[in-house]
Design an enzyme around this catalytic site. Structure first.
Site, PDB file in Angstrom:
ATOM      1  N   LYS A 230       0.843  -1.202   0.000  1.00 21.02           N
ATOM      2  CA  LYS A 230       0.000   0.000   0.000  1.00 21.02           C
ATOM      3  C   LYS A 230       0.872   1.243   0.000  1.00 21.02           C
ATOM      4  O   LYS A 230       2.009   1.202   0.473  1.00 21.02           O
ATOM      5  CB  LYS A 230      -0.853   0.017   1.286  1.00 21.02           C
TER       6      LYS A 230
ATOM      7  N   ARG B 290     -10.254 -11.567   1.581  1.00 22.09           N
ATOM      8  CA  ARG B 290     -11.082 -12.631   0.989  1.00 22.09           C
ATOM      9  C   ARG B 290     -10.363 -13.981   1.046  1.00 22.09           C
ATOM     10  O   ARG B 290     -11.020 -15.017   1.055  1.00 22.09           O
ATOM     11  CB  ARG B 290     -11.471 -12.231  -0.444  1.00 22.09           C
TER      12      ARG B 290
HETATM   13  N1  BES Z   1      -8.207  -3.801   4.287  1.00 24.32           N
HETATM   14  C1  BES Z   1      -8.308  -3.359   2.957  1.00 24.32           C
HETATM   15  C2  BES Z   1      -9.585  -2.558   2.686  1.00 24.32           C
HETATM   16  C3  BES Z   1      -9.642  -1.216   3.339  1.00 24.32           C
HETATM   17  C4  BES Z   1      -8.986  -0.123   2.820  1.00 24.32           C
HETATM   18  C5  BES Z   1     -10.397  -1.048   4.481  1.00 24.32           C
HETATM   19  C6  BES Z   1      -9.068   1.107   3.426  1.00 24.32           C
HETATM   20  C7  BES Z   1     -10.510   0.185   5.097  1.00 24.32           C
HETATM   21  C8  BES Z   1      -9.823   1.263   4.571  1.00 24.32           C
HETATM   22  C9  BES Z   1      -8.309  -4.557   2.003  1.00 24.32           C
HETATM   23  O1  BES Z   1      -7.514  -5.615   2.396  1.00 24.32           O
HETATM   24  C10 BES Z   1      -7.772  -4.074   0.699  1.00 24.32           C
HETATM   25  O2  BES Z   1      -6.635  -3.685   0.660  1.00 24.32           O
HETATM   26  N2  BES Z   1      -8.603  -4.098  -0.326  1.00 24.32           N
HETATM   27  C11 BES Z   1      -8.235  -3.670  -1.617  1.00 24.32           C
HETATM   28  C12 BES Z   1      -8.748  -4.684  -2.611  1.00 24.32           C
HETATM   29  C13 BES Z   1      -8.259  -4.470  -4.011  1.00 24.32           C
HETATM   30  C14 BES Z   1      -6.780  -4.745  -4.096  1.00 24.32           C
HETATM   31  C15 BES Z   1      -9.043  -5.389  -4.913  1.00 24.32           C
HETATM   32  C16 BES Z   1      -8.830  -2.301  -1.863  1.00 24.32           C
HETATM   33  O3  BES Z   1      -9.974  -2.071  -1.466  1.00 24.32           O
HETATM   34  O4  BES Z   1      -8.157  -1.461  -2.430  1.00 24.32           O
HETATM   35 MN    MN Z   2      -5.499  -5.399   1.799  1.00 26.74          MN
END
Ligand code: BES
Ligand code: MN
Ligand code: ZN
Length: 485
Positions: free
Chosen positions: A264, A338
């Site tokens: 990230k 997931r």
């Molecule tokens: N934990 C995150 C989702 C999230 C992001 C929750 C910001 C709360 C605040 C999750 O694991 C994630 O990173 N999801 C990605 C999925 C994508 C790579 C398909 C996302 O939402 O960007």
């Molecule tokens: Mn994630």
């Protein structure tokens, strides 16, 4: 916070403070208490208090303090605002050095039952005393506080439930607010074990070896880049009907989500210590259920893992095998929730449940869609979805349904494996994630997925709560489950 009842009038109580709720300029006190109402009219004339949502004002009155707390305008009211007003009132009171509070056992609010009023206000008041100060060198000790509901009360059970639920929320918040270095999967398992013992749940922990033996490569693949091994934590509430099928609650418990190799960006990454909040809501709900001695059997599963980019980490393009054999191409290691949930849902399905509900901070797209005002709900059974939405509204936790079209399932197919963890189109992030999860739930088991990405924590201070975990989901689960026969 200790919560009790008293048959005598508010004005006769010898406590530090009296809380009075307002909907705009209308006080919500029931009939009676003419002297108090008259005093309030005088006070309001020279005050800036308008009964806005979250607004509070303190006035000396009759040798104690009067705390006015607003729920906002009638047209925008939802039950969460009453719970928040109670929390804001107590939070302001505690800041002013007050310890004992009184409130009317009834309220003049259309459509709100007496029991729900007591549950929302009692639970909110308990939450209002909470502060996460484990790492503050100058932290003051939180004083013991109390709340008395005044006036005739036919049934004390809602007051007891409010006290039990408030305690469960405050206890779990101390874990939910811990950062990733403190709350790694093993530590979460230790806390869960201790909390289970205290509230009368059984607790089973699956470590790395057992997960390998079971073939749970989803959760293991997420943990691979971390020095901390995964844990699958299983809590059980026996209930009083041995023949009843259990409800299974599943929570994403990623103790820190760096994104893994699909790292990230740095900005805001620290908030990913709250990626365990699905599991924290389940842990809270389990304690509420145990303390309230709910009839139905309930099982809580926390999939705990840390998502880090170590040298053994899962790579984009890797193909893994879920519990029960479906293969998954990991196109983005940041879509890790997931992968944890697919194994946990498989284990949940083995328990022959009457329903499965999972909670997860799953997608940033959920925040784009709904912000922090509601969580998304999707599922394979409209009756279950409707029940959860209804209980959410009553419990002060709003849910908004998104569709689960077959297009989304198609979008999650892989060229090289059964499924990919990333959609081809890039659209409908929350729904495609849910469509992926749906592939791990047998069609004949009612299942709902709650994406709590926008509601699981607060990033800025609000009158009812400092920044930190909200434990969103626990309140609605407790209400839904305790209403099940
Ligand atoms: N934990 C995150 C989702 C999230 C992001 C929750 C910001 C709360 C605040 C999750 O694991 C994630 O990173 N999801 C990605 C999925 C994508 C790579 C398909 C996302 O939402 O960007
Ligand atoms: Mn994630
Ligand atoms: Zn995550």
């Amino acid at each position: 916070m200790k919560i009790s009842t008293s048959p005598s009038a508010i004005s006769d109580q010898k406590k530090d403070a009296v809380i009075v709720f307002f909907q705009g300029s209308e006080n919500l006190l029931p009939a009676g208490d003419a002297a108090l109402k008259k005093e309030i009219v005088t006070l309001l004339k020279k005050s800036a208090f308008k009964g806005l949502a979250g607004q509070t004002a303190l006035f000396p009155w009759n040798g104690k303090q009067l705390i006015l707390a607003g729920v906002g305008a009638a047209e925008h009211f939802h039950n969460g605002l009453l719970e928040q007003a109670a929390a804001a009132a107590v939070k302001a009171g505690v800041a002013a050095g007050l310890k004992s509070f009184v409130v009317s056992s009834t309220i003049k609010l259309k459509g709100l039952s007496e029991a729900d009023h007591q549950l929302l206000v009692g639970r909110g008041a308990a939450w209002g005393t909470y502060a996460f100060s484990a790492f503050k060198s100058d932290a003051k000790k939180v004083p013991a506080t109390s709340l008395v509901f005044c006036g005739a009360i036919k049934d004390r059970s809602a007051v007891g439930a409010a006290e039990a639920q408030g305690a469960a929320l405050v206890d779990t918040a101390n874990l939910a607010n811990l950062p990733g270095n403190e709350a790694h999967p093993e530590k979460i398992a230790d806390w869960a074990k201790a909390m289970a013992k205290e509230s009368g749940l059984t607790c089973q922990i699956m470590g790395k070896a057992e997960l390998e033996k079971k073939g749970c490569d989803g959760i293991l693949s997420v943990a691979r880049g971390s020095a901390r091994d995964a844990r699958m934590i299983i809590l059980k509430h026996k209930g009083s009907d041995p023949k009843a099928k259990p409800i299974v609650l599943v929570g994403k418990t990623v103790t820190f989500d760096s994104g893994g190799i699909s790292l990230k960006p740095g900005k805001g990454m620290g908030w990913m210590k709250y990626d365990k909040c699905g599991g924290m809501a389940v842990l809270t709900a389990m304690q509420m259920i145990a303390r309230m001695k709910v009839k139905v059997p309930v099982i809580g599963i926390l999939g705990a893992a840390e998502n880090m980019p170590g040298s053994r980490a899962t790579r984009p393009g890797d193909i893994i095998t879920a519990y029960k054999g479906k293969t998954v191409e990991v196109l983005n290691t940041d879509a890790e929730g997931r992968l944890v949930l697919m194994d946990a849902l498989g284990l949940a399905a083995d328990m022959k449940p009457r329903a499965i509900v999972d909670l997860a901070t799953l997608t940033g797209a959920c925040i784009v869609a709904l912000g922090s005002s509601a969580a998304a709900i999707l599922g394979n059974d409209q009756k279950l979805v409707n029940e959860l939405i209804e209980n959410g509204a009553t419990a002060g936790e709003r849910l908004w349904q998104l569709p689960l079209y077959n297009d989304y399932t198609e979008d999650m197919k892989s060229d090289f494996a059964d499924l990919a963890n990333l959609s081809k189109s890039g659209g409908a992030g929350t729904a495609t994630a849910a469509a992926f999860l749906q592939e791990f739930v047998p069609k004949d088991i009612p299942w709902a997925h709650l994406d709590i990405a926008g509601t699981a924590w607060l990033e800025s201070s609000k009158p009812h709560q400092a920044p930190g975990a909200t434990l969103f989901g626990a309140r609605l689960l407790a209400r839904w489950i305790s209403s099940q026969g």
